[in-house]
Structure formats: C-alpha cells, structure tokens
Design a protein around this motif. Structure first.
Motif, PDB file in Angstrom:
ATOM      1  N   ILE A  54     -12.067   7.944  48.324  1.00 59.54           N
ATOM      2  CA  ILE A  54     -11.138   7.543  49.079  1.00 59.54           C
ATOM      3  C   ILE A  54     -11.202   8.466  50.259  1.00 59.54           C
ATOM      4  CG2 ILE A  54      -8.972   6.739  49.528  1.00 59.54           C
ATOM      5  CD1 ILE A  54      -9.045   6.684  46.430  1.00 59.54           C
ATOM      6  N   ALA A  55     -11.584   8.074  51.608  1.00 62.32           N
ATOM      7  CA  ALA A  55     -11.148   8.679  52.611  1.00 62.32           C
ATOM      8  C   ALA A  55     -10.113   8.091  53.484  1.00 62.32           C
ATOM      9  CB  ALA A  55     -12.498   8.501  53.434  1.00 62.32           C
ATOM     10  N   THR A  56      -9.434   9.023  53.944  1.00 63.04           N
ATOM     11  CA  THR A  56      -7.922   8.562  54.728  1.00 63.04           C
ATOM     12  C   THR A  56      -8.202   9.231  56.165  1.00 63.04           C
ATOM     13  OG1 THR A  56      -6.843   8.548  52.590  1.00 63.04           O
ATOM     14  CG2 THR A  56      -5.439   8.550  54.768  1.00 63.04           C
ATOM     15  N   ILE A  57      -7.672   8.096  57.097  1.00 65.19           N
ATOM     16  CA  ILE A  57      -7.464   8.723  58.447  1.00 65.19           C
ATOM     17  C   ILE A  57      -6.229   8.308  58.885  1.00 65.19           C
ATOM     18  CG2 ILE A  57      -8.001   8.630  61.079  1.00 65.19           C
ATOM     19  CD1 ILE A  57     -10.945   8.069  59.942  1.00 65.19           C
ATOM     20  N   GLU A  58      -5.205   9.386  59.132  1.00 62.86           N
ATOM     21  CA  GLU A  58      -4.050   9.036  59.653  1.00 62.86           C
ATOM     22  C   GLU A  58      -3.960   8.329  60.890  1.00 62.86           C
ATOM     23  OE1 GLU A  58      -0.921  12.040  59.135  1.00 62.86           O
ATOM     24  OE2 GLU A  58      -1.476  12.573  57.064  1.00 62.86           O
ATOM     25  N   GLY A  59      -2.839   7.136  60.895  1.00 63.14           N
ATOM     26  CA  GLY A  59      -2.585   6.795  62.118  1.00 63.14           C
ATOM     27  C   GLY A  59      -1.266   6.916  62.692  1.00 63.14           C
ATOM     28  N   ALA A  60      -1.074   5.999  63.858  1.00 58.90           N
ATOM     29  CA  ALA A  60       0.551   6.192  64.458  1.00 58.90           C
ATOM     30  C   ALA A  60       1.549   5.849  63.553  1.00 58.90           C
ATOM     31  CB  ALA A  60       0.271   5.238  65.843  1.00 58.90           C
ATOM     32  N   ASN A  61       1.179   4.636  62.845  1.00 59.50           N
ATOM     33  CA  ASN A  61       2.205   4.174  61.823  1.00 59.50           C
ATOM     34  C   ASN A  61       1.758   4.226  60.638  1.00 59.50           C
ATOM     35  OD1 ASN A  61       3.550   2.417  60.008  1.00 59.50           O
ATOM     36  ND2 ASN A  61       3.486   0.547  61.478  1.00 59.50           N
ATOM     37  N   HIS A  62       2.562   5.319  60.011  1.00 59.73           N
ATOM     38  CA  HIS A  62       2.199   5.564  58.439  1.00 59.73           C
ATOM     39  C   HIS A  62       2.894   5.050  57.355  1.00 59.73           C
ATOM     40  CE1 HIS A  62       0.208   8.365  55.676  1.00 59.73           C
ATOM     41  NE2 HIS A  62       1.250   8.655  55.067  1.00 59.73           N
ATOM     42  N   GLN A  63       3.871   3.704  57.710  1.00 57.50           N
ATOM     43  CA  GLN A  63       4.663   3.200  56.723  1.00 57.50           C
ATOM     44  C   GLN A  63       3.903   2.094  56.543  1.00 57.50           C
ATOM     45  OE1 GLN A  63       6.345   4.739  59.734  1.00 57.50           O
ATOM     46  NE2 GLN A  63       6.817   6.184  58.020  1.00 57.50           N
ATOM     47  N   GLU A  64       3.020   1.633  57.348  1.00 52.88           N
ATOM     48  CA  GLU A  64       2.058   0.431  56.888  1.00 52.88           C
ATOM     49  C   GLU A  64       0.771   0.758  57.134  1.00 52.88           C
ATOM     50  OE1 GLU A  64       4.106  -3.628  58.323  1.00 52.88           O
ATOM     51  OE2 GLU A  64       3.512  -2.433  59.992  1.00 52.88           O
ATOM     52  N   HIS A  65      -0.221   0.482  56.024  1.00 52.73           N
ATOM     53  CA  HIS A  65      -1.571   1.088  55.983  1.00 52.73           C
ATOM     54  C   HIS A  65      -2.672   0.024  55.860  1.00 52.73           C
ATOM     55  CE1 HIS A  65      -0.314   4.875  53.550  1.00 52.73           C
ATOM     56  NE2 HIS A  65       0.301   4.794  54.771  1.00 52.73           N
ATOM     57  N   ARG A  66      -3.646   0.235  56.280  1.00 52.75           N
ATOM     58  CA  ARG A  66      -4.847  -0.727  55.970  1.00 52.75           C
ATOM     59  C   ARG A  66      -5.852   0.006  54.884  1.00 52.75           C
ATOM     60  NH1 ARG A  66      -5.462  -2.384  62.095  1.00 52.75           N
ATOM     61  NH2 ARG A  66      -5.005  -4.475  61.792  1.00 52.75           N
ATOM     62  N   MET A  67      -6.735  -0.958  54.408  1.00 49.08           N
ATOM     63  CA  MET A  67      -7.703  -0.324  53.547  1.00 49.08           C
ATOM     64  C   MET A  67      -8.854  -1.179  53.597  1.00 49.08           C
ATOM     65  SD  MET A  67      -7.710   0.522  49.497  1.00 49.08           S
ATOM     66  CE  MET A  67      -7.378   2.174  49.347  1.00 49.08           C
ATOM     67  N   LEU A  68      -9.930  -0.395  53.964  1.00 52.06           N
ATOM     68  CA  LEU A  68     -11.361  -0.960  54.040  1.00 52.06           C
ATOM     69  C   LEU A  68     -12.181  -0.483  52.793  1.00 52.06           C
ATOM     70  CD1 LEU A  68     -10.346  -1.098  57.043  1.00 52.06           C
ATOM     71  CD2 LEU A  68     -12.580  -1.611  57.659  1.00 52.06           C
ATOM     72  N   THR A  69     -13.085  -1.440  52.240  1.00 52.60           N
ATOM     73  CA  THR A  69     -13.624  -1.125  51.234  1.00 52.60           C
ATOM     74  C   THR A  69     -15.273  -1.645  51.211  1.00 52.60           C
ATOM     75  OG1 THR A  69     -13.820  -0.977  48.618  1.00 52.60           O
ATOM     76  CG2 THR A  69     -13.215  -2.958  49.651  1.00 52.60           C
ATOM     77  N   ALA A  70     -16.267  -0.540  50.971  1.00 53.02           N
ATOM     78  CA  ALA A  70     -17.664  -1.113  50.637  1.00 53.02           C
ATOM     79  C   ALA A  70     -18.068  -0.452  49.533  1.00 53.02           C
ATOM     80  CB  ALA A  70     -18.566  -0.825  51.821  1.00 53.02           C
ATOM     81  N   HIS A  71     -19.051  -0.756  48.705  1.00 52.64           N
ATOM     82  CA  HIS A  71     -19.462  -0.289  47.570  1.00 52.64           C
ATOM     83  C   HIS A  71     -20.966   0.410  47.344  1.00 52.64           C
ATOM     84  CE1 HIS A  71     -22.085  -3.726  46.093  1.00 52.64           C
ATOM     85  NE2 HIS A  71     -21.414  -4.567  46.754  1.00 52.64           N
ATOM     86  N   VAL A  72     -21.141   1.603  46.935  1.00 50.21           N
ATOM     87  CA  VAL A  72     -22.385   2.236  46.733  1.00 50.21           C
ATOM     88  C   VAL A  72     -23.062   2.175  45.642  1.00 50.21           C
ATOM     89  CG1 VAL A  72     -21.908   4.282  48.470  1.00 50.21           C
ATOM     90  CG2 VAL A  72     -21.387   4.466  45.871  1.00 50.21           C
ATOM     91  N   ASP A  73     -22.499   1.239  44.670  1.00 55.95           N
ATOM     92  CA  ASP A  73     -23.243   1.079  43.356  1.00 55.95           C
ATOM     93  C   ASP A  73     -24.340  -0.277  43.562  1.00 55.95           C
ATOM     94  OD1 ASP A  73     -20.688  -0.445  43.390  1.00 55.95           O
ATOM     95  OD2 ASP A  73     -21.216  -1.359  41.807  1.00 55.95           O
ATOM     96  N   THR A  74     -25.149  -0.394  42.728  1.00 54.56           N
ATOM     97  CA  THR A  74     -26.146  -1.271  42.951  1.00 54.56           C
ATOM     98  C   THR A  74     -26.532  -1.876  41.545  1.00 54.56           C
ATOM     99  OG1 THR A  74     -28.079   0.126  42.521  1.00 54.56           O
ATOM    100  CG2 THR A  74     -27.151   0.177  44.766  1.00 54.56           C
ATOM    101  N   VAL A 237      -1.066  -2.946  53.596  1.00 53.88           N
ATOM    102  CA  VAL A 237      -0.628  -4.511  53.802  1.00 53.88           C
ATOM    103  C   VAL A 237      -2.003  -5.224  53.771  1.00 53.88           C
ATOM    104  CG1 VAL A 237       0.411  -6.042  55.565  1.00 53.88           C
ATOM    105  CG2 VAL A 237       1.469  -3.816  55.168  1.00 53.88           C
ATOM    106  N   GLU A 238      -3.073  -4.787  54.596  1.00 51.58           N
ATOM    107  CA  GLU A 238      -4.210  -5.495  55.004  1.00 51.58           C
ATOM    108  C   GLU A 238      -5.432  -4.749  54.045  1.00 51.58           C
ATOM    109  OE1 GLU A 238      -3.291  -7.081  59.201  1.00 51.58           O
ATOM    110  OE2 GLU A 238      -4.929  -5.983  59.127  1.00 51.58           O
ATOM    111  N   TYR A 239      -6.206  -5.465  53.350  1.00 51.79           N
ATOM    112  CA  TYR A 239      -7.147  -4.976  52.430  1.00 51.79           C
ATOM    113  C   TYR A 239      -8.571  -5.782  53.110  1.00 51.79           C
ATOM    114  CZ  TYR A 239      -9.721  -3.282  48.155  1.00 51.79           C
ATOM    115  OH  TYR A 239     -10.709  -2.946  47.380  1.00 51.79           O
ATOM    116  N   LEU A 240      -9.667  -5.144  53.643  1.00 47.90           N
ATOM    117  CA  LEU A 240     -10.683  -5.697  53.999  1.00 47.90           C
ATOM    118  C   LEU A 240     -11.964  -5.380  53.329  1.00 47.90           C
ATOM    119  CD1 LEU A 240     -11.825  -7.757  56.177  1.00 47.90           C
ATOM    120  CD2 LEU A 240     -12.037  -5.865  57.623  1.00 47.90           C
ATOM    121  N   ALA A 241     -12.617  -6.083  52.525  1.00 48.08           N
ATOM    122  CA  ALA A 241     -13.680  -5.854  51.948  1.00 48.08           C
ATOM    123  C   ALA A 241     -14.822  -6.188  52.870  1.00 48.08           C
ATOM    124  CB  ALA A 241     -14.054  -6.679  50.604  1.00 48.08           C
ATOM    125  N   VAL A 242     -15.831  -4.946  52.991  1.00 47.52           N
ATOM    126  CA  VAL A 242     -17.114  -5.102  53.663  1.00 47.52           C
ATOM    127  C   VAL A 242     -18.182  -5.226  52.914  1.00 47.52           C
ATOM    128  CG1 VAL A 242     -18.402  -4.242  55.648  1.00 47.52           C
ATOM    129  CG2 VAL A 242     -15.803  -3.630  55.498  1.00 47.52           C
TER     130      VAL A 242
END
Length: 351
Positions: A54-74, A237-242
């Motif tokens: 899990i990599a995290t980059i702090e943003g201007a709003n720390h009360q609402e988060h986004r998460m993006l995910t992609a997978h390295v398993d094959t 709040v938002e979760y985006l699978a790539v």
C-alpha cells in the motif's frame, strides 16, 4: 492541467514487471521490486499481511480518501504430482484453459528457491507416436511439464528438489512492435501496475498536489478472488480498480482506448462514478469505450462483496486474448494513464 504521458517509460516498466515470475501465492519478488521503485521515489509504503503493498500520498483533504488498486499476481500453476516417467502433472492457479499454455516454456521454483526450466506439453504431443495427438482433451490428465534436466523417474525429479506444491510460472515472451503493440503474458494486470507506478513517480517528482489523500494498493491475490478486499481505510470514499478491458465478440472495448466497465459478473459499477469518468474522458479528449464483462470480477467487486461502504469503479487498457496470448497497444496505455491522472486531480462525487 494537460498531461502527456511518456509511454516509452511506462512500456519499460511493463517489460520489467512481466519478466518477474509472480503467480498468485508466490509474489514476493515482484512486490519487492515494486517496493524498491516506490522507496526510490520517496513514497510512503506499507505491507499488509497478505503480502500486498500500500502506497499513500497525502492530499489536501485528509478526511476523505481515494484508493486505486492494480494487481501484480498472475496466472500460473503448481506441481500436482510427480509422474513415474519424470514428468510433472499440474494444477491451475487462476482462470485459464490448458490450450492457452500448451507448448509454453515455464519455470519451476522449488521451496529452497532453486529454479528449473521446462515446457508445458500434451502427453500425446508427437504425431509420429500418438494417432490422437490433435484430438486428445487438453485437461489435467493429459497436460504435463517436460523438465529440462536428465530425469526419467520420480526419484530423479525429487533429487532435484522438486516437490508437490512447487510453483510453475509461464514465460511471458514480451515483445514491443514498431507499430506500437505490446505482446506478452501477464499484461493482466502488470500493464496497469506500471501505469500506476509511472503516475506515482510523476506526482512525486513534479510535486503535484492531490485534492484527497490517495492510497495505491498493489494487490497480490486478485486472480484467486480476494486481492483488494481489505486494508481499505474507513475514510475511503472512492475505490477504483485499474485492470484490463476484455476483448472479443460482442465487446465494445479495443486495444487503443481506455475501457470503462459499467457491469461485470458482480453487477453494475457505481453509476455516478462511471458518469464522472466518462465526463473526464470527454473533457480531456481521452478515447474511451464503455463495456460489460459477463465473466469477470475485479478487486473493486471483491471489496464490495466484503462489505465496504465505498463508491466503486473499474477501468483499464483493452487487452486482446485475455488470460492467454495477451496484447495491447501503446495508445490504450496512454489513454488509460491520462484518464487516471485527471481522475486523481478531480473533485470527489457527492454522495
């Protein structure tokens, strides 16, 4: 803000990733590789107990988060049985058909870390010996591994250190053509991982300020159904699978655009997020296609099934012949990367 990806750099990352064996259940090497990349770019990282990153980059709003995910398993396989003739029977890891790996070179990794090469073949391969070579079922009984060592029985194989439960990975055979196609196994989903890594590097080096604290989950169990169903912060709040867009008869996705999934086997994705992604694509002249994948599930759908109260979406590059002889085009990589960039800088949906 206009963003023009350096696609050559993204392709370089894809080539690095696909050449690291990482079937589901044995992903330490590729996770460590990604970890080193993120650490070199001064990104805050953490491991979960499943072995994901899990990599995290702090943003201007720390009360609402986004998460993006992609997978390295094959996709991959595991030694099911050592046959009396010194060949290996296999069991599949992930959803694919044996015909898609027949004739493929492979690598067997022992529990001690030693590796051996081999070829995945039908028991009835030689047409000079087997009359039914073309008609025999491609199944668990007939598919086997021919090891590139002087072995003729079970004892010889075990003396090499090969045992039941050893992981078997497939040669990716990665190629990039002059016409812009990238051909390789495991573009699902290492193409998307490379896109996220490239964007993270851009955000850090160019000091781009994100509007919301954003987590990037590099998951390692997606192919077996539960890579991204945990470690989602309560603030997310938002979760985006790539992940990939699957191509075939009746599909609208192609190898040149970013695919926005509206529905898969889990049901429809969040309508508001889908419309937001379409609006971003049209506003920024990003080529996209909407599509439905009836035999598909993502880390975002796994997260929904596990009970998380999130807005979920799924996008990705269009991948031809998914879970087999995969191919995409640099334009699909570029369009996907641009859409994610503009999404990361956009306002969150009002829920």
């Amino acid at each position: 803000m206009n963003y023009q990806p350096n696609v050559e750099e993204t392709i370089k990352l894809i080539k690095e990733l696909v050449t690291i064996p990482s079937p589901s259940g044995n992903t330490e090497k590729v996770i460590s590789h990604v970890e080193e990349f993120l650490r070199a770019n001064d990104v805050k990282i953490a491991r979960n107990r499943k072995g994901g990153l899990i990599a995290t980059i702090e943003g201007a709003n720390h009360q609402e988060h986004r998460m993006l995910t992609a997978h390295v398993d094959t996709l991959g396989a595991m030694v099911k049985e050592i046959k009396p003739n010194g060949r290996l029977k296999l069991t599949t890891i992930g959803g694919f058909r044996w015909n898609s790996v027949e004739g493929e070179y492979c690598e067997i990794e022992t529990a001690s870390g030693k590796t051996y090469t081999g070829t995945i073949l039908m028991r009835q391969t030689s047409v000079h010996v087997y009359k039914n070579a073309g008609d025999a079922p491609r199944n668990d009984e007939n598919i086997e591994v021919r090891i590139d060592e002087r072995v003729s029985n079970e004892k010889d194989v075990r003396e090499l250190g090969i045992e039941v439960g050893d992981f078997v990975s497939f040669d990716p055979r990665v190629q990039v053509t002059e016409s812009g196609y990238i051909k390789s196994r495991h573009l699902d989903d290492k193409a998307s991982v490379a896109i996220l890594l490239k964007l993270i590097k851009h955000i850090k080096t160019q000091r781009v300020k994100l509007p919301y604290t954003t987590h990037f989950l590099i998951s390692n169990n997606e192919e077996i159904g539960y890579g991204g169903n945990s470690n989602i912060t309560p603030e997310t709040v938002e979760y985006l699978a790539v992940d990939m867009g699957a191509l075939g008869d009746g599909q609208s996705s192609d190898e040149y655009t970013v695919s926005i999934c509206v529905k898969d086997s889990s049901g429809p994705y969040h309508y508001g997020l889908r419309k937001h992604l379409v609006s971003l694509a049209e506003k920024n002249e990003i080529e996209y296609k909407l599509d439905i994948y009836p035999f598909y599930g993502s880390d975002a759908s796994a997260a929904i099934r596990s009970g998380h109260d999130i807005i979920h979406g799924l996008i990705g590059p269009g991948i031809e012949s998914s879970h087999a002889f995969e191919r995409t085009h640099t334009s699909s990589i570029e369009n996907t990367e641009k859409l994610i960039y503009h999404y990361l800088l956009s306002d969150m949906l009002k829920y």
